[in-house]
Design a protein around this motif. Sequence first.
Motif, PDB file in Angstrom:
ATOM      1  N   ALA A   1      -3.142  -9.844  15.239  1.00 27.96           N
ATOM      2  CA  ALA A   1      -4.090  -9.005  15.195  1.00 27.96           C
ATOM      3  C   ALA A   1      -3.825  -7.653  14.676  1.00 27.96           C
ATOM      4  O   ALA A   1      -4.348  -7.000  13.896  1.00 27.96           O
ATOM      5  CB  ALA A   1      -4.704  -9.074  16.676  1.00 27.96           C
ATOM      6  N   THR A   2      -2.374  -7.224  15.113  1.00 25.55           N
ATOM      7  CA  THR A   2      -1.927  -5.912  14.811  1.00 25.55           C
ATOM      8  C   THR A   2      -1.500  -5.912  13.457  1.00 25.55           C
ATOM      9  O   THR A   2      -1.594  -4.747  12.645  1.00 25.55           O
ATOM     10  CB  THR A   2      -0.655  -5.507  15.802  1.00 25.55           C
ATOM     11  OG1 THR A   2      -1.302  -5.527  17.043  1.00 25.55           O
ATOM     12  CG2 THR A   2      -0.449  -3.899  15.480  1.00 25.55           C
ATOM     13  N   LEU A   3      -1.253  -7.133  12.846  1.00 30.98           N
ATOM     14  CA  LEU A   3      -0.908  -7.172  11.330  1.00 30.98           C
ATOM     15  C   LEU A   3      -1.911  -6.705  10.566  1.00 30.98           C
ATOM     16  O   LEU A   3      -1.727  -6.282   9.423  1.00 30.98           O
ATOM     17  CB  LEU A   3      -0.350  -8.606  11.115  1.00 30.98           C
ATOM     18  CG  LEU A   3       0.896  -9.181  11.351  1.00 30.98           C
ATOM     19  CD1 LEU A   3       1.237 -10.684  11.028  1.00 30.98           C
ATOM     20  CD2 LEU A   3       2.056  -8.331  10.954  1.00 30.98           C
ATOM     21  N   GLN A   4      -3.220  -7.036  11.023  1.00 32.63           N
ATOM     22  CA  GLN A   4      -4.456  -6.802   9.913  1.00 32.63           C
ATOM     23  C   GLN A   4      -4.257  -5.171   9.533  1.00 32.63           C
ATOM     24  O   GLN A   4      -4.554  -4.929   8.516  1.00 32.63           O
ATOM     25  CB  GLN A   4      -5.652  -7.184  10.618  1.00 32.63           C
ATOM     26  CG  GLN A   4      -5.630  -8.837  11.094  1.00 32.63           C
ATOM     27  CD  GLN A   4      -4.892  -9.557  10.104  1.00 32.63           C
ATOM     28  OE1 GLN A   4      -5.292  -9.639   8.779  1.00 32.63           O
ATOM     29  NE2 GLN A   4      -3.912 -10.345  10.594  1.00 32.63           N
ATOM     30  N   PRO A   5      -4.378  -4.471  10.752  1.00 35.36           N
ATOM     31  CA  PRO A   5      -4.575  -2.905  10.140  1.00 35.36           C
ATOM     32  C   PRO A   5      -3.272  -2.593   9.475  1.00 35.36           C
ATOM     33  O   PRO A   5      -3.531  -1.640   8.621  1.00 35.36           O
ATOM     34  CB  PRO A   5      -4.861  -2.236  11.325  1.00 35.36           C
ATOM     35  CG  PRO A   5      -4.484  -3.092  12.561  1.00 35.36           C
ATOM     36  CD  PRO A   5      -4.686  -4.353  12.100  1.00 35.36           C
ATOM     37  N   ILE A   6      -2.077  -3.021   9.831  1.00 31.63           N
ATOM     38  CA  ILE A   6      -0.910  -2.654   9.165  1.00 31.63           C
ATOM     39  C   ILE A   6      -0.888  -3.089   7.786  1.00 31.63           C
ATOM     40  O   ILE A   6      -0.512  -2.461   6.830  1.00 31.63           O
ATOM     41  CB  ILE A   6       0.240  -3.484   9.880  1.00 31.63           C
ATOM     42  CG1 ILE A   6       0.479  -2.785  11.143  1.00 31.63           C
ATOM     43  CG2 ILE A   6       1.562  -3.570   8.980  1.00 31.63           C
ATOM     44  CD1 ILE A   6       1.691  -3.476  11.994  1.00 31.63           C
ATOM     45  N   PHE A   7      -1.571  -4.383   7.500  1.00 32.36           N
ATOM     46  CA  PHE A   7      -1.617  -4.990   6.106  1.00 32.36           C
ATOM     47  C   PHE A   7      -2.632  -3.835   5.452  1.00 32.36           C
ATOM     48  O   PHE A   7      -2.544  -3.722   4.262  1.00 32.36           O
ATOM     49  CB  PHE A   7      -1.999  -6.445   6.052  1.00 32.36           C
ATOM     50  CG  PHE A   7      -1.394  -7.231   6.416  1.00 32.36           C
ATOM     51  CD1 PHE A   7       0.187  -7.093   6.152  1.00 32.36           C
ATOM     52  CD2 PHE A   7      -1.686  -8.546   6.981  1.00 32.36           C
ATOM     53  CE1 PHE A   7       1.110  -8.111   6.530  1.00 32.36           C
ATOM     54  CE2 PHE A   7      -0.617  -9.541   7.302  1.00 32.36           C
ATOM     55  CZ  PHE A   7       0.605  -9.406   6.932  1.00 32.36           C
ATOM     56  N   PHE A   8      -3.571  -3.419   5.761  1.00 31.83           N
ATOM     57  CA  PHE A   8      -4.470  -2.638   5.204  1.00 31.83           C
ATOM     58  C   PHE A   8      -3.809  -1.149   4.833  1.00 31.83           C
ATOM     59  O   PHE A   8      -3.861  -0.859   3.740  1.00 31.83           O
ATOM     60  CB  PHE A   8      -5.734  -2.064   6.425  1.00 31.83           C
ATOM     61  CG  PHE A   8      -6.440  -0.825   5.878  1.00 31.83           C
ATOM     62  CD1 PHE A   8      -7.631  -1.255   5.014  1.00 31.83           C
ATOM     63  CD2 PHE A   8      -6.347   0.330   5.896  1.00 31.83           C
ATOM     64  CE1 PHE A   8      -8.494  -0.122   4.508  1.00 31.83           C
ATOM     65  CE2 PHE A   8      -6.974   1.475   5.571  1.00 31.83           C
ATOM     66  CZ  PHE A   8      -7.965   1.086   4.725  1.00 31.83           C
ATOM     67  N   VAL A   9      -3.019  -0.654   5.819  1.00 33.80           N
ATOM     68  CA  VAL A   9      -2.285   0.662   5.363  1.00 33.80           C
ATOM     69  C   VAL A   9      -1.295   0.212   4.340  1.00 33.80           C
ATOM     70  O   VAL A   9      -1.155   1.140   3.418  1.00 33.80           O
ATOM     71  CB  VAL A   9      -1.639   1.160   6.708  1.00 33.80           C
ATOM     72  CG1 VAL A   9      -0.500   2.179   6.177  1.00 33.80           C
ATOM     73  CG2 VAL A   9      -2.500   1.466   7.454  1.00 33.80           C
ATOM     74  N   ALA A  10      -0.356  -0.795   4.347  1.00 31.06           N
ATOM     75  CA  ALA A  10       0.652  -1.206   3.800  1.00 31.06           C
ATOM     76  C   ALA A  10       0.091  -1.383   2.120  1.00 31.06           C
ATOM     77  O   ALA A  10       0.678  -1.188   1.033  1.00 31.06           O
ATOM     78  CB  ALA A  10       1.246  -2.499   3.891  1.00 31.06           C
ATOM     79  N   GLY A  11      -1.214  -2.192   2.113  1.00 25.63           N
ATOM     80  CA  GLY A  11      -1.662  -2.409   0.690  1.00 25.63           C
ATOM     81  C   GLY A  11      -2.331  -1.188   0.024  1.00 25.63           C
ATOM     82  O   GLY A  11      -2.086  -1.115  -1.227  1.00 25.63           O
ATOM     83  N   LEU A  12      -2.734  -0.243   0.908  1.00 26.95           N
ATOM     84  CA  LEU A  12      -3.496   0.744   0.320  1.00 26.95           C
ATOM     85  C   LEU A  12      -2.284   1.916  -0.205  1.00 26.95           C
ATOM     86  O   LEU A  12      -2.453   2.339  -1.321  1.00 26.95           O
ATOM     87  CB  LEU A  12      -4.420   1.825   1.668  1.00 26.95           C
ATOM     88  CG  LEU A  12      -5.250   2.755   0.898  1.00 26.95           C
ATOM     89  CD1 LEU A  12      -6.238   2.338   0.195  1.00 26.95           C
ATOM     90  CD2 LEU A  12      -5.635   3.450   2.055  1.00 26.95           C
ATOM     91  N   ILE A  13      -1.269   2.086   0.514  1.00 26.61           N
ATOM     92  CA  ILE A  13      -0.105   2.707   0.135  1.00 26.61           C
ATOM     93  C   ILE A  13       0.644   2.173  -1.126  1.00 26.61           C
ATOM     94  O   ILE A  13       0.933   2.891  -2.263  1.00 26.61           O
ATOM     95  CB  ILE A  13       1.053   2.814   1.209  1.00 26.61           C
ATOM     96  CG1 ILE A  13       0.552   3.854   2.356  1.00 26.61           C
ATOM     97  CG2 ILE A  13       2.255   3.497   0.633  1.00 26.61           C
ATOM     98  CD1 ILE A  13       1.504   3.695   3.516  1.00 26.61           C
ATOM     99  N   SER A  14       0.632   0.603  -1.322  1.00 25.75           N
ATOM    100  CA  SER A  14       1.318   0.402  -2.514  1.00 25.75           C
ATOM    101  C   SER A  14       0.412   0.585  -3.652  1.00 25.75           C
ATOM    102  O   SER A  14       0.955   0.789  -4.865  1.00 25.75           O
ATOM    103  CB  SER A  14       1.684  -1.231  -2.132  1.00 25.75           C
ATOM    104  OG  SER A  14       2.508  -1.594  -1.198  1.00 25.75           O
ATOM    105  N   ILE A  15      -0.949   0.098  -3.516  1.00 26.27           N
ATOM    106  CA  ILE A  15      -1.800   0.472  -4.733  1.00 26.27           C
ATOM    107  C   ILE A  15      -1.663   2.108  -5.053  1.00 26.27           C
ATOM    108  O   ILE A  15      -1.365   2.421  -6.267  1.00 26.27           O
ATOM    109  CB  ILE A  15      -3.200   0.360  -4.407  1.00 26.27           C
ATOM    110  CG1 ILE A  15      -3.463  -0.990  -3.981  1.00 26.27           C
ATOM    111  CG2 ILE A  15      -4.063   0.582  -5.511  1.00 26.27           C
ATOM    112  CD1 ILE A  15      -4.598  -1.512  -3.455  1.00 26.27           C
ATOM    113  N   LEU A  16      -1.781   3.050  -4.265  1.00 29.10           N
ATOM    114  CA  LEU A  16      -1.703   4.400  -4.624  1.00 29.10           C
ATOM    115  C   LEU A  16      -0.586   4.856  -5.193  1.00 29.10           C
ATOM    116  O   LEU A  16      -0.447   5.523  -6.280  1.00 29.10           O
ATOM    117  CB  LEU A  16      -2.131   5.291  -3.346  1.00 29.10           C
ATOM    118  CG  LEU A  16      -3.207   5.249  -2.813  1.00 29.10           C
ATOM    119  CD1 LEU A  16      -3.713   6.140  -1.413  1.00 29.10           C
ATOM    120  CD2 LEU A  16      -4.550   5.785  -3.767  1.00 29.10           C
ATOM    121  N   VAL A  17       0.772   4.395  -4.709  1.00 30.60           N
ATOM    122  CA  VAL A  17       1.841   4.755  -5.243  1.00 30.60           C
ATOM    123  C   VAL A  17       2.236   3.979  -6.527  1.00 30.60           C
ATOM    124  O   VAL A  17       2.572   4.736  -7.463  1.00 30.60           O
ATOM    125  CB  VAL A  17       2.787   4.281  -4.214  1.00 30.60           C
ATOM    126  CG1 VAL A  17       4.415   4.412  -4.879  1.00 30.60           C
ATOM    127  CG2 VAL A  17       3.019   4.853  -2.727  1.00 30.60           C
TER     128      VAL A  17
END
Length: 246
Positions: free
Chosen positions: A163-179
């Motif tokens: 369950a905790t992976l899901q919001p982590i994946f949200f943050v990780a994906g968003l950071i990767s896109i922006l960077v």
Amino acid sequence: MDLAIVFLTVFAGAFIQRLSGMGMGLVAGPVLSIVLGPVEGILVVNVMAVLNATLTTISVHRDVDWRRFGLISSVMIVGAVPAAILLKVVEVPIVLTLVGSMILLALAVTTFGRSYIPVARGRGWALVTGVVGGFMNTLAGIAAPALTVYAQASRWDHASFAATLQPIFFVAGLISILVKVSTGAASFAHTTVWIWPVGVAAMIVGILAGTAASRRVEKDSARRIAVALAAAGASVVLYRGVAGLL
């Protein structure tokens, strides 16, 4: 034909992720890298991962360990920035080979030697995991193997971990896109607009199917699926690296 592949790939990723906690990057990353190209494919996977994580978090939010989420996600940018720089200045196959090898070794140790290693306790291990996860997600669209190593070493309950992976994946994906977009390491300039509605439709169907299937899957089976997927993801990263060097 490409859109049909995108639909089937995103559906499979969303289905498996709802079942085991991970899957979108592991399943879609290698396939979309071939269909769309290595840089654009991973960028599209990052977007799909953000959308998928958002929808899945809604359905599993009661099991999320928000403290660990805060620790891990807060430092992912620290790993994402150097990964984006490496994409521009270093031969990617070299980095992929090193990352894939290290993750496979760590998974082997924490899985088969689990009873012989001390439990990873404290904030430090979670912070290190966040940095490595951010690095891997930006470089290869796959953060799950690093997070699985931490889950194995810390004896994290699988239901809470998934369950905790899901919001982590949200943050990780968003950071990767922006960077990547802000540094010019990748762009959506050549991405067809039809990928987005096709991907979202596949994602919704996959999540619904995965939710139904998750009621019939035991916790130990889900954990084994997660570890196997993490190993497969790390193997794909290693293969891409070695293939690029040959």
